[in-house]
Design an enzyme around this catalytic site. Structure first.
Site, mmCIF file in Angstrom:
data_model
loop_
_atom_site.group_PDB
_atom_site.id
_atom_site.type_symbol
_atom_site.label_atom_id
_atom_site.label_comp_id
_atom_site.label_asym_id
_atom_site.label_seq_id
_atom_site.Cartn_x
_atom_site.Cartn_y
_atom_site.Cartn_z
ATOM 1 N N HIS A 49 -53.566 61.861 -52.545
ATOM 2 C CA HIS A 49 -53.146 62.756 -53.625
ATOM 3 C C HIS A 49 -51.946 63.596 -53.157
ATOM 4 C CE1 HIS A 49 -53.981 66.811 -55.727
ATOM 5 N NE2 HIS A 49 -53.363 66.041 -56.595
ATOM 6 N N HIS A 95 -45.228 70.226 -55.600
ATOM 7 C CA HIS A 95 -46.588 70.453 -56.080
ATOM 8 C C HIS A 95 -46.598 71.656 -57.016
ATOM 9 C CE1 HIS A 95 -51.167 70.693 -55.113
ATOM 10 N NE2 HIS A 95 -50.898 70.310 -56.332
#
Ligand SMILES: *[C@@H]1O[C@H](CO)[C@@H](O)[C@H](O)[C@H]1NC(C)=O
Length: 308
Positions: A49, A95
């Site tokens: 991820h 992110h």
């Protein structure tokens, strides 16, 4: 006259050569002989991820990995997920926002991936990219793939969408040199589409993400048509988040490495897979998406799901 004669000889020689040398076929695929004959849609891949969001610094709250992309690949991860944002006019992997965690330019990330692909010619690799700002696949994404040298290795299906049962085998993909599968969550089926950037949810459904429940209750959270649910591959988002501001109804979710050894253990991953299997045609998940892939024993679980 002479040159035609020489050319004739040459083609006879080429024909003779072609007849005696058998076509080279991969005998080990993604590290296993058994996987060469198995359809891509029937393989479980471990996945990282937000693979670019690695840091050893525990205060980097937006990190979700401790080790870099080559190390993730070295550990056996064969699916890399990454979220994109534009920074100063250039596509980056970041992110949530580039102010929070900037993983650098997408093209540089892809060059790192290309090095792995060159050094490991018998590996099939999947990229699952998120495109929250809806950047143009043709104008923004493809140039990065071209510059990194990955476009020529990318698998282009004969028609879309591909049913779970209709994917080629890993051996076929490796033999043809089309061993990178690229999915994108948004914008992949618009006017600006690219033949190798595939609309993720038409072919993969996902269980809920950012779970704060370590039992990972399963449901089909994100999916798109026209295929039936069970004609999709599926992915479990097997990463545990913690709300660090549990008061006032606000939510700030962070990925907590403290729980990762347990979350990434065989028991927790298999339980999650079993919980989803009834929705996935009694099959194992195709992708097991994880934080902190260096913790726990995720490849032991992935191998079990592949029947090894
Ligand atoms: C692959 O097929 C086998 C046999 O039907 C099944 O047990 C397994 O769950 C499948 N795995 C995936 C990822 O489809």
């Amino acid at each position: 006259m002479f040159s035609r004669f020489a050319f004739g000889l040459l083609s006879v020689a080429t024909l003779a050569l072609a007849a005696t040398i058998p076509v080279k076929r991969a005998t080990v695929c993604n590290g296993r002989a058994e996987l060469c004959g198995r359809s891509y849609g029937n393989v479980t891949f471990g996945g990282a991820h937000d693979s670019f969001a690695f840091s050893k610094n525990p205060l980097a709250l937006a990190r979700v990995q401790e080790v870099d992309v080559p190390t993730q690949l070295g550990l056996g991860m064969r699916m890399l997920q990454a979220q994109s944002h534009i920074k100063d006019g250039v596509l980056h992997f970041c992110h949530t926002s580039c102010a929070l965690f900037d993983g650098g330019k997408v093209v540089d990330y892809l060059k790192t991936v290309k090095k792995f692909l060159d050094a490991n010619p018998n590996e099939v690799l999947t990229l699952i990219l998120t495109n929250p700002e809806n950047q143009s696949p043709a104008k923004v994404w493809k140039p990065a793939f071209d510059e990194a040298g990955i476009s020529a290795l990318a698998f282009v299906p004969p028609a879309l969408p591909v049913k779970q049962a209709d994917w080629p085998t890993l051996g076929e993909m490796i033999d043809k040199g089309k061993r990178v599968v690229v999915f994108m969550d948004a914008g992949a089926d618009g006017a600006d589409k690219v033949d190798f950037i595939l609309p993720e949810f038409q072919m993969i459904w996902e269980a809920p993400f950012s779970s704060t429940n370590d039992k990972f209750p399963c449901k089909i959270d994100r999916i798109d048509g026209p295929l039936k649910d069970v004609e999709h591959m599926y992915m479990i988002n097997h990463n545990l988040n913690k709300n660090i501001i549990p008061l006032f109804g606000a939510e700030v979710l962070v990925s907590d490495p403290i729980h990762a050894p347990k979350t990434n253990g065989v028991e927790s991953i298999l339980a999650d897979a079993n919980g989803c299997a009834p929705l996935g045609g009694a099959r194992a998940p195709n992708f097991v998406l994880l934080d902190y892939v260096n913790l726990g024993d995720p490849m032991a679980a992935v191998n079990r799901l592949n029947g090894f």
